[in-house]
Design a protein around this motif. Structure first.
Motif, PDB file in Angstrom:
ATOM      1  N   PHE A   1       0.673  -1.064  -0.161  1.00 40.37           N
ATOM      2  CA  PHE A   1      -0.099   0.098   0.014  1.00 40.37           C
ATOM      3  C   PHE A   1       0.992   1.254   0.278  1.00 40.37           C
ATOM      4  O   PHE A   1       0.670   1.869  -0.613  1.00 40.37           O
ATOM      5  N   ILE A   2       1.949   1.075   1.113  1.00 42.19           N
ATOM      6  CA  ILE A   2       2.644   2.136   0.961  1.00 42.19           C
ATOM      7  C   ILE A   2       3.654   2.500  -0.922  1.00 42.19           C
ATOM      8  O   ILE A   2       3.682   3.865  -0.961  1.00 42.19           O
ATOM      9  N   PHE A   3       3.786   1.247  -1.028  1.00 45.45           N
ATOM     10  CA  PHE A   3       4.215   2.008  -2.625  1.00 45.45           C
ATOM     11  C   PHE A   3       3.274   2.635  -4.350  1.00 45.45           C
ATOM     12  O   PHE A   3       3.510   3.067  -4.580  1.00 45.45           O
ATOM     13  N   SER A   4       2.187   1.870  -3.120  1.00 40.03           N
ATOM     14  CA  SER A   4       0.924   2.262  -4.276  1.00 40.03           C
ATOM     15  C   SER A   4       0.421   4.043  -4.229  1.00 40.03           C
ATOM     16  O   SER A   4       0.610   4.447  -5.679  1.00 40.03           O
ATOM     17  N   PHE A   5       0.957   4.788  -2.929  1.00 33.56           N
ATOM     18  CA  PHE A   5       0.595   5.971  -2.779  1.00 33.56           C
ATOM     19  C   PHE A   5       1.921   7.051  -3.716  1.00 33.56           C
ATOM     20  O   PHE A   5       1.531   7.900  -4.987  1.00 33.56           O
ATOM     21  N   ILE A   6       3.563   5.747  -3.270  1.00 35.47           N
ATOM     22  CA  ILE A   6       4.598   5.770  -4.448  1.00 35.47           C
ATOM     23  C   ILE A   6       4.185   6.275  -5.498  1.00 35.47           C
ATOM     24  O   ILE A   6       4.459   7.307  -6.921  1.00 35.47           O
ATOM     25  N   TYR A   7       3.088   5.087  -6.180  1.00 33.08           N
ATOM     26  CA  TYR A   7       2.741   5.159  -7.922  1.00 33.08           C
ATOM     27  C   TYR A   7       1.663   5.501  -8.604  1.00 33.08           C
ATOM     28  O   TYR A   7       2.071   6.834  -9.141  1.00 33.08           O
ATOM     29  N   GLY A   8       1.058   6.747  -7.402  1.00 30.85           N
ATOM     30  CA  GLY A   8       0.126   6.933  -7.840  1.00 30.85           C
ATOM     31  C   GLY A   8       0.393   8.451  -7.319  1.00 30.85           C
ATOM     32  O   GLY A   8      -0.149   9.267  -8.670  1.00 30.85           O
ATOM     33  N   LEU A   9       1.902   9.277  -6.826  1.00 31.85           N
ATOM     34  CA  LEU A   9       2.029  10.449  -7.196  1.00 31.85           C
ATOM     35  C   LEU A   9       2.949  10.634  -8.390  1.00 31.85           C
ATOM     36  O   LEU A   9       3.132  11.403  -9.055  1.00 31.85           O
TER      37      LEU A   9
ATOM     38  N   TYR B   1      -0.652  -2.424  -9.552  1.00 28.75           N
ATOM     39  CA  TYR B   1       1.331  -2.447  -9.696  1.00 28.75           C
ATOM     40  C   TYR B   1       2.109  -2.603  -9.150  1.00 28.75           C
ATOM     41  O   TYR B   1       2.314  -3.844  -8.975  1.00 28.75           O
ATOM     42  N   SER B   2       1.794  -2.323  -7.937  1.00 25.39           N
ATOM     43  CA  SER B   2       2.199  -2.673  -6.073  1.00 25.39           C
ATOM     44  C   SER B   2       2.315  -3.881  -5.894  1.00 25.39           C
ATOM     45  O   SER B   2       3.357  -4.482  -5.750  1.00 25.39           O
ATOM     46  N   TYR B   3       1.087  -4.304  -6.310  1.00 25.59           N
ATOM     47  CA  TYR B   3       1.571  -6.101  -5.258  1.00 25.59           C
ATOM     48  C   TYR B   3       1.677  -6.898  -6.984  1.00 25.59           C
ATOM     49  O   TYR B   3       1.936  -7.582  -6.338  1.00 25.59           O
ATOM     50  N   TYR B   4       1.477  -6.503  -8.230  1.00 30.43           N
ATOM     51  CA  TYR B   4       2.007  -7.248  -8.781  1.00 30.43           C
ATOM     52  C   TYR B   4       3.966  -7.542  -8.099  1.00 30.43           C
ATOM     53  O   TYR B   4       4.371  -8.378  -8.192  1.00 30.43           O
ATOM     54  N   THR B   5       4.754  -5.802  -7.933  1.00 26.89           N
ATOM     55  CA  THR B   5       5.511  -6.348  -8.097  1.00 26.89           C
ATOM     56  C   THR B   5       5.718  -6.801  -6.513  1.00 26.89           C
ATOM     57  O   THR B   5       7.308  -7.416  -6.519  1.00 26.89           O
ATOM     58  N   LEU B   6       5.209  -6.687  -6.121  1.00 29.81           N
ATOM     59  CA  LEU B   6       5.548  -7.424  -4.578  1.00 29.81           C
ATOM     60  C   LEU B   6       5.729  -8.719  -4.114  1.00 29.81           C
ATOM     61  O   LEU B   6       6.494  -9.431  -3.463  1.00 29.81           O
ATOM     62  N   SER B   7       4.401  -9.335  -5.544  1.00 33.58           N
ATOM     63  CA  SER B   7       4.474 -10.696  -5.439  1.00 33.58           C
ATOM     64  C   SER B   7       5.297 -11.317  -6.434  1.00 33.58           C
ATOM     65  O   SER B   7       5.939 -12.420  -7.185  1.00 33.58           O
ATOM     66  N   THR B   8       6.757 -10.842  -6.982  1.00 33.65           N
ATOM     67  CA  THR B   8       7.969 -10.661  -7.947  1.00 33.65           C
ATOM     68  C   THR B   8       6.725 -11.762  -9.559  1.00 33.65           C
ATOM     69  O   THR B   8       7.520 -11.990 -10.071  1.00 33.65           O
ATOM     70  N   LEU B   9       5.349 -11.372  -9.710  1.00 37.59           N
ATOM     71  CA  LEU B   9       4.774 -11.929 -10.560  1.00 37.59           C
ATOM     72  C   LEU B   9       4.883 -11.507 -11.613  1.00 37.59           C
ATOM     73  O   LEU B   9       5.326  -9.586 -11.234  1.00 37.59           O
ATOM     74  N   ASP B  10       5.437 -11.467 -13.405  1.00 41.25           N
ATOM     75  CA  ASP B  10       5.469 -10.772 -14.336  1.00 41.25           C
ATOM     76  C   ASP B  10       4.166  -9.615 -13.963  1.00 41.25           C
ATOM     77  O   ASP B  10       3.037  -9.612 -14.407  1.00 41.25           O
TER      78      ASP B  10
ATOM     79  N   PHE C   1       8.452   3.961 -13.280  1.00 40.37           N
ATOM     80  CA  PHE C   1       7.586   3.203 -12.417  1.00 40.37           C
ATOM     81  C   PHE C   1       8.342   1.594 -12.487  1.00 40.37           C
ATOM     82  O   PHE C   1       8.172   1.379 -11.025  1.00 40.37           O
ATOM     83  N   ARG C   2       9.041   1.746 -13.397  1.00 41.33           N
ATOM     84  CA  ARG C   2      10.016  -0.192 -13.497  1.00 41.33           C
ATOM     85  C   ARG C   2      10.978   0.382 -12.142  1.00 41.33           C
ATOM     86  O   ARG C   2      11.304   0.009 -11.418  1.00 41.33           O
ATOM     87  N   GLY C   3      11.868   1.310 -12.206  1.00 41.75           N
ATOM     88  CA  GLY C   3      12.863   1.782 -11.367  1.00 41.75           C
ATOM     89  C   GLY C   3      12.327   1.637 -10.427  1.00 41.75           C
ATOM     90  O   GLY C   3      13.343   0.872  -9.088  1.00 41.75           O
ATOM     91  N   ILE C   4      11.339   2.365  -9.607  1.00 38.89           N
ATOM     92  CA  ILE C   4      10.455   2.282  -8.639  1.00 38.89           C
ATOM     93  C   ILE C   4      10.204   0.744  -7.715  1.00 38.89           C
ATOM     94  O   ILE C   4      10.668   0.022  -6.406  1.00 38.89           O
ATOM     95  N   GLY C   5       9.563  -0.010  -8.686  1.00 35.34           N
ATOM     96  CA  GLY C   5       8.872  -1.349  -8.870  1.00 35.34           C
ATOM     97  C   GLY C   5      10.875  -2.124  -8.447  1.00 35.34           C
ATOM     98  O   GLY C   5      10.210  -3.226  -7.625  1.00 35.34           O
ATOM     99  N   VAL C   6      11.429  -1.922  -8.931  1.00 33.47           N
ATOM    100  CA  VAL C   6      13.696  -2.840  -8.767  1.00 33.47           C
ATOM    101  C   VAL C   6      13.048  -1.886  -6.786  1.00 33.47           C
ATOM    102  O   VAL C   6      13.636  -3.557  -5.891  1.00 33.47           O
ATOM    103  N   LEU C   7      13.155  -0.984  -6.484  1.00 32.42           N
ATOM    104  CA  LEU C   7      13.693  -0.774  -4.904  1.00 32.42           C
ATOM    105  C   LEU C   7      12.166  -0.718  -3.723  1.00 32.42           C
ATOM    106  O   LEU C   7      12.748  -2.392  -3.215  1.00 32.42           O
ATOM    107  N   GLN C   8      11.261  -1.185  -4.450  1.00 32.24           N
ATOM    108  CA  GLN C   8       9.933  -2.411  -3.960  1.00 32.24           C
ATOM    109  C   GLN C   8      10.388  -3.446  -4.019  1.00 32.24           C
ATOM    110  O   GLN C   8      10.633  -3.982  -2.611  1.00 32.24           O
TER     111      GLN C   8
END
Length: 245
Positions: A166-174, A200-209, A219-226
């Motif tokens: 959820f925290i990263f979803s707000f970052i993506y939202g911004l 997008y955040s939970y796909y990233t968190l779950s490591t699914l494509d 977005f992809r860069g933040i996803g790597v950090l997440q």
């Protein structure tokens, strides 16, 4: 009794831990409900062409989101007795929640290109990010510095893990709000756009494509950090769960 003897907890501390543990259980339940609503139910809504269904989903999210926000905020009282901290967090939650309702009202939609929409959207996403991060810090400090039973640690560990999404979803939202359709050119920075950010955040968190193949580099860069943050948390959490202190 076993938990008291093993961790040498006083009766008062044990009672406090039990209340906090119940808070974690309630929070986890609302987290799971919100995740199902924003990921599974959302995909069903996307297949509907009915405006009424879309409006109903939006108002339904207001109810689910309000419950999740409230139970998240309620955890602050288990960690801090400071009225300044408690009221500051409450005000941030309140402002971010109501600005979100204003800009997401399907009955009176705002112009997404207007400065007012951008400002309110920023307040909503940034405020939510700050408020949820404050709670996250208290949760992490609680589980890593306090003496708790293994069951307590498991409940809190699950809440923290889901909170990362959820925290990263707000970052993506911004990013989606301030950028130029960073998630996808067809995804606008509105309520539906934020739902996509949660996905997008939970796909990233779950490591699914992720199905968002057109996501921008930011977005992809933040996803790597997440992903790195979540993996580091899991490693530290496993160590904490195995610790006897």
């Amino acid at each position: 009794l076993l938990a008291t003897e093993k961790f040498n907890l006083s009766p008062s501390l044990l009672e406090s831990n039990n209340k906090t543990e119940r808070g974690y259980i309630i929070l986890l339940s609302t987290q799971l409900l919100t995740i199902v609503y924003t990921i599974v139910v959302f995909q069903i809504i996307l297949r509907s062409t009915s405006a009424i269904v879309s409006i109903g989903y939006t108002f339904g999210f207001a109810i689910v989101g309000m419950a999740y926000t409230w139970f998240t905020y309620s955890m602050i009282r288990h960690f801090s007795q400071s009225k300044v901290v408690i009221w500051t967090t409450f005000v941030i939650f309140l402002i971010s929640f109501w600005t979100g309702l204003i800009i997401s009202n399907p009955l009176d939609p705002m112009d997404m290109e207007s400065p007012v929409y951008k400002i309110l959207g920023f307040v909503n996403q940034a405020g939510s990010l700050i408020a949820f991060t404050i709670i996250m810090v208290f949760m992490v400090r609680d589980i890593f510095t306090g003496q708790h039973t293994i069951v307590y640690r498991l409940w809190s560990a699950a809440c923290i893990y889901f909170n990362i999404g959820f925290i990263f979803s707000f970052i993506y939202g911004l990013v989606n709000l301030l950028g130029t359709n960073e998630l996808d050119m067809s995804i606008k920075p509105n309520f539906i756009g934020y739902m996509h950010c949660v996905n997008y955040s939970y796909y990233t968190l779950s490591t699914l494509d992720t199905p968002y193949v057109n996501a921008g580099g930011l977005f992809r860069g933040i996803g790597v950090l997440q992903s790195l943050f979540a993996n580091l948390y899991i490693v530290l959490m496993v160590g904490r769960l195995l610790s006897k202190e």
